[in-house]
Design a protein around this motif. Structure first.
Motif, PDB file in Angstrom:
ATOM      1  N   VAL A  66       5.827   6.834   6.116  1.00 64.46           N
ATOM      2  CA  VAL A  66       5.242   7.175   4.817  1.00 64.46           C
ATOM      3  C   VAL A  66       4.996   8.672   4.663  1.00 64.46           C
ATOM      4  O   VAL A  66       4.471   9.104   3.636  1.00 64.46           O
ATOM      5  CB  VAL A  66       3.905   6.432   4.615  1.00 64.46           C
ATOM      6  CG1 VAL A  66       4.091   4.935   4.646  1.00 64.46           C
ATOM      7  CG2 VAL A  66       2.880   6.858   5.662  1.00 64.46           C
ATOM      8  N   ALA A  67       5.351   9.490   5.669  1.00 66.44           N
ATOM      9  CA  ALA A  67       4.979  10.907   5.643  1.00 66.44           C
ATOM     10  C   ALA A  67       5.524  11.626   4.415  1.00 66.44           C
ATOM     11  O   ALA A  67       4.791  12.343   3.727  1.00 66.44           O
ATOM     12  CB  ALA A  67       5.461  11.597   6.918  1.00 66.44           C
ATOM     13  N   ARG A  68       6.794  11.462   4.096  1.00 68.73           N
ATOM     14  CA  ARG A  68       7.377  12.152   2.945  1.00 68.73           C
ATOM     15  C   ARG A  68       6.709  11.698   1.652  1.00 68.73           C
ATOM     16  O   ARG A  68       6.459  12.500   0.743  1.00 68.73           O
ATOM     17  CB  ARG A  68       8.884  11.891   2.891  1.00 68.73           C
ATOM     18  CG  ARG A  68       9.585  12.566   1.729  1.00 68.73           C
ATOM     19  CD  ARG A  68      11.099  12.354   1.845  1.00 68.73           C
ATOM     20  NE  ARG A  68      11.639  13.058   3.001  1.00 68.73           N
ATOM     21  CZ  ARG A  68      12.077  14.315   2.977  1.00 68.73           C
ATOM     22  NH1 ARG A  68      12.028  15.016   1.844  1.00 68.73           N
ATOM     23  NH2 ARG A  68      12.568  14.877   4.064  1.00 68.73           N
ATOM     24  N   GLY A 124       0.786  -1.221   0.000  1.00 70.41           N
ATOM     25  CA  GLY A 124       0.000   0.000   0.000  1.00 70.41           C
ATOM     26  C   GLY A 124       0.819   1.272   0.000  1.00 70.41           C
ATOM     27  O   GLY A 124       0.245   2.361  -0.003  1.00 70.41           O
ATOM     28  N   SER A 125       2.138   1.170  -0.021  1.00 69.12           N
ATOM     29  CA  SER A 125       2.995   2.354  -0.067  1.00 69.12           C
ATOM     30  C   SER A 125       4.396   1.931  -0.467  1.00 69.12           C
ATOM     31  O   SER A 125       4.771   0.755  -0.339  1.00 69.12           O
ATOM     32  CB  SER A 125       3.031   3.063   1.291  1.00 69.12           C
ATOM     33  OG  SER A 125       3.694   2.257   2.261  1.00 69.12           O
ATOM     34  N   ALA A 126       5.182   2.892  -0.956  1.00 70.85           N
ATOM     35  CA  ALA A 126       6.575   2.614  -1.291  1.00 70.85           C
ATOM     36  C   ALA A 126       7.382   2.288  -0.032  1.00 70.85           C
ATOM     37  O   ALA A 126       8.360   1.539  -0.081  1.00 70.85           O
ATOM     38  CB  ALA A 126       7.184   3.804  -2.024  1.00 70.85           C
ATOM     39  N   HIS A 127       6.962   2.852   1.104  1.00 69.22           N
ATOM     40  CA  HIS A 127       7.611   2.546   2.382  1.00 69.22           C
ATOM     41  C   HIS A 127       7.456   1.065   2.710  1.00 69.22           C
ATOM     42  O   HIS A 127       8.436   0.395   3.089  1.00 69.22           O
ATOM     43  CB  HIS A 127       6.975   3.396   3.480  1.00 69.22           C
ATOM     44  CG  HIS A 127       7.524   3.158   4.850  1.00 69.22           C
ATOM     45  ND1 HIS A 127       8.820   3.464   5.206  1.00 69.22           N
ATOM     46  CD2 HIS A 127       6.945   2.628   5.967  1.00 69.22           C
ATOM     47  CE1 HIS A 127       9.017   3.142   6.469  1.00 69.22           C
ATOM     48  NE2 HIS A 127       7.904   2.633   6.950  1.00 69.22           N
ATOM     49  N   ASP A 128       6.259   0.519   2.540  1.00 70.89           N
ATOM     50  CA  ASP A 128       6.038  -0.913   2.763  1.00 70.89           C
ATOM     51  C   ASP A 128       6.774  -1.749   1.717  1.00 70.89           C
ATOM     52  O   ASP A 128       7.243  -2.860   2.012  1.00 70.89           O
ATOM     53  CB  ASP A 128       4.543  -1.228   2.719  1.00 70.89           C
ATOM     54  CG  ASP A 128       3.817  -0.777   3.976  1.00 70.89           C
ATOM     55  OD1 ASP A 128       4.491  -0.411   4.952  1.00 70.89           O
ATOM     56  OD2 ASP A 128       2.570  -0.775   3.976  1.00 70.89           O
TER      57      ASP A 128
END
Length: 544
Positions: free
Chosen positions: A416-418, A266-270
Motif C-alpha cells: 500500500v506504500a504508493r 481498507g485500501s485499493a491494494h486490498d
C-alpha cells in the motif's frame, strides 16, 4: 435502523477484535442502533463490560478452546448431519465440487437451528469418520500428502471450532435475533461472516464486509507458524491439515464475497486482492480506516543530530537488515548520523541477527535498538526522517501515522506504500540498499525539502484517514442498502401472497397501526399505491 455488527475477539493467532474502530463507528452514527455480536476466545471476551455507551448491547460466543456442552443428536439426525458435513468436506477436498460449500454450510446451519446438537456432532467420532472417509476419496486433493490419523483428529477439532457460529443462538426474528436486524456489518471477515451468511440465507438480511487487512491473506501467513498444527516436512511442503484448513478459509472467503451486498476494503491494494478472490468490482468500494491521530499535533523540532527512525516488528518481512545496510552507506557520507530502531522481536533470534549485521558493518555505536516506544508519536518525534524498508506493506496504518507526525517519509515501493505515500514522500525499490541510502541522504541534506514533504504528507494523511469521511461513507452505505432491501426482511408473511414486502411499499404510518406489527387487527393495510393508504394517513393525523 438496527445494525448487527459481527467481529472476532481474542484468538490464538493474529489478534482481531471490535476495538476502537467499531466504537468510533457506533458513536459516529447515533441515529442507528448498534448491537455487537462477538466471536471471542476461550472463556469469552468480556464484551459487555468494555462496551461504549453507543452500543445497545452485546452477545459473544466462545469460538476457540473447549467446545460448549450439549446433548448428542439421535440416530436419524446424526445421519442428516453426516450428509451435510460430507457435502461441506467434499467441497474442500474435491476440486470438482467446490460449488457445494455454500449448500453444505446452510444445511448444517438449518439442522443446528432445529435442535442445537451441531457442536456435539462435530466433536463426535462419527464426524471424524466422515472426514477421514471423504478426505481419502479418489480424486481428493493430495498435493499436501495423504492425511494420517493424527491429521484427521487435528483437522476435525479445528473445523468444529470454525463452524461453531452456525449453532450460535443468534438466529430468528425475536429479540437479539439477526433476522430482526436491518443489516449486518461484518468486520474482519473469516468466521465472523458465518452468522451473516446464515441470516442472509434464512431471513434475507443484507450484509456489509469491512476488512482492514485481508483475513484470507493473514490466514495464509499465520498458518505457517501455527503452534497447534503439525509442522511441515523438511522440504517445506504444507501438511494436509494446513491444506484443508486453508481450503476452508478460501471457500468461506469466496462465499462471503459472493453473498455480500457491499465490500469495503481498507485500501485499493486490498481491493485488488478481493477481486482475485471473486469479489464483484461493482459492489466494492474503498473506505480507509480512520484514525483519531489526525487531530494529533505535528512533531516538534527535529533532533540536533541527523537521525533516521525505523519502526515495526523485528522480523524478516520488515527487512530490518536492509535498513542497516542502507544506514551503513548513510553513515559513510554523514558520520554524525544515527539510526533508532523501534519494535519488538516477533521472529526468534532476528534481533540478535540484526545486531550481528550492525557489528559486521561497523555501525553498532550509531544504531540504537530502542524496543517498543511509549507511543508512536514519541518515536517519530525522535527522528529527522521516518524510514520503512519492508518487503510487503499490507496495512496503511503505520505509514499514515508517520505521515501525520509531519516528518518526511522514505519507504520501499511495496503493498500500500504508493497508495498511501503518493507524491508526499520518497519511494524506492525493495531490497535495494543503495537506493534507500540515496533517498535518506537526499532528505537529510535538504532541510527545506524535508519540511515541504513532511507538511504534504501530513495533509495527505489527514485528508484520507480522518474519522468523519469514514462515518459519512458508512452512513451512505447503510442507507443505500436499506433502500434496496425490504423492511423487516424476515417477515415474508406481510407481503401479498406470502412474499416479502417491497421497499417503501406502504407509507410510514402503516407501521404505527395495529395489525401484524401491533394495534387494531382490522387496520387498513394500504400501500403507497393503495388509495386507502392516504385516507388512513389522514384519519391518523386527525386523531393525533
Amino acid at each position: 435502523m438496527r445494525v448487527a455488527l459481527l467481529t472476532e475477539g481474542a484468538r490464538p493467532h493474529p489478534q482481531r477484535g471490535a476495538g476502537a474502530w467499531c466504537d468510533r463507528l457506533a458513536e459516529g452514527l447515533p441515529e442507528h442502533e448498534f448491537e455487537l455480536y462477538l466471536l471471542a476466545g476461550p472463556g469469552g471476551f468480556g464484551a459487555a463490560e468494555r462496551l461504549s455507551p453507543a452500543w445497545r448491547g452485546a452477545r459473544d460466543l466462545a469460538l476457540w478452546g473447549r467446545r460448549p456442552g450439549g446433548r448428542a443428536p439421535g440416530a436419524l439426525r446424526r445421519r442428516q448431519y453426516a450428509g451435510a458435513y460430507e457435502e461441506l468436506v467434499r467441497a474442500l477436498v474435491l476440486p470438482g465440487q467446490r460449488a457445494g460449500f455454500g449448500a453444505g454450510l446452510h444445511r448444517l446451519a438449518a439442522l443446528a437451528r432445529e435442535d442445537g446438537t451441531l457442536p456435539a456432532f462435530l466433536a463426535s467420532g462419527h464426524a471424524r469418520r466422515v472426514l477421514e472417509r471423504t478426505w481419502r476419496l479418489p480424486g481428493a486433493d493430495a498435493s499436501a500428502g495423504q492425511p494420517l490419523v493424527r491429521d484427521v483428529l487435528v483437522a476435525a477439532d479445528l473445523l468444529e471450532q470454525c463452524l461453531r457460529p452456525l449453532s450460535a443462538p443468534w438466529y430468528g426474528t425475536g429479540p437479539g435475533g439477526l433476522g430482526g436486524a436491518d443489516l449486518c456489518h461484518v468486520v474482519g471477515g473469516g468466521p465472523a461472516a458465518l452468522p451473516a451468511l446464515v441470516a442472509r440465507h434464512l431471513h434475507g438480511v443484507p450484509f456489509v464486509v469491512t476488512e482492514h487487512g485481508l483475513h484470507l491473506r493473514e490466514q495464509y501467513l499465520g498458518h505457517r507458524e501455527a503452534p497447534y498444527l503439525p509442522q511441515p516436512s523438511a522440504g517445506g511442503a504444507p501438511t494436509p491439515v494446513r491444506a484443508l484448513l486453508l481450503s476452508f478459509f478460501r471457500a468461506l472467503t469466496e462465499e462471503t464475497y459472493r453473498q455480500a451486498a457491499i465490500l469495503t476494503p481498507g485500501s485499493a491494494h486490498d481491493q485488488q486482492w478481493q477481486r482475485r478472490c471473486g469479489a464483484d468490482p461493482a459492489r466494492t468500494r474503498v473506505v480507509y480506516e480512520g484514525t483519531p491521530a489526525v487531530d494529533r499535533p505535528a512533531a516538534g523540532p527535529e533532533p540536533e543530530r541527523p537521525t533516521l527512525v525505523w519502526a515495526g516488528a523485528l522480523e524478516p518481512g520488515r527487512d530490518t537488515e536492509l535498513m542497516l545496510r542502507a544506514f551503513a552507506r548513510v553513515r559513510a557520507e554523514l558520520p554524525g548520523a544515527r539510526l533508532v530502531v523501534h519494535g519488538e522481536e516477533t521472529a526468534p533470534g532476528y534481533r540478535a541477527h540484526c545486531a550481528a549485521v550492525a557489528e559486521r558493518l561497523g555501525i553498532t555505536t550509531a544504531v540504537d535498538f530502542a524496543g517498543r516506544p511509549g507511543s508512536l508519536a514519541e518515536a517519530w518525534e525522535g527522528g529527522t526522517v521516518a524510514v520503512f524498508s519492508a518487503l510487503s506493506q499490507r496495512s496503511p496504518r503505520l505509514l499514515a501515522d508517520a505521515m501525520l507526525s509531519g516528518r518526511a517519509v522514505v519507504s520501499t515501493d511495496v503493498g500500500v506504500a504508493r497508495e498511501v505515500v503518493g507524491p508526499a514522500g520518497l519511494l524506492v525499490p525493495a531490497r535495494d540498499p543503495h537506493a534507500l541510502a540515496g533517498a535518506c541522504l537526499a532528505l537529510l541534506r535538504d532541510e527545506e525539502r524535508r519540511a515541504r514533504l513532511g507538511l504534504a504528507g501530513r495533509l495527505r494523511a489527514q485528508e484520507r484517514f480522518a474519522v468523519e469521511p469514514v462515518i459519512s461513507a458508512f452512513r451512505e452505505v447503510y442507507l443505500e442498502l436499506v433502500s434496496q432491501y425490504p423492511a423487516f426482511p424476515g417477515g415474508g408473511d406481510d407481503g401479498e401472497g406470502g412474499r416479502a414486502p417491497r421497499p417503501f411499499a406502504r407509507p410510514a404510518e402503516y407501521w404505527l397501526t395495529d395489525g401484524p406489527r401491533g394495534g387494531r387487527a382490522d387496520a387498513p393495510r394500504g400501500g403507497s399505491d393503495d388509495p386507502g393508504g392516504q385516507d388512513h394517513a389522514e384519519e391518523l393525523a386527525e386523531a393525533v
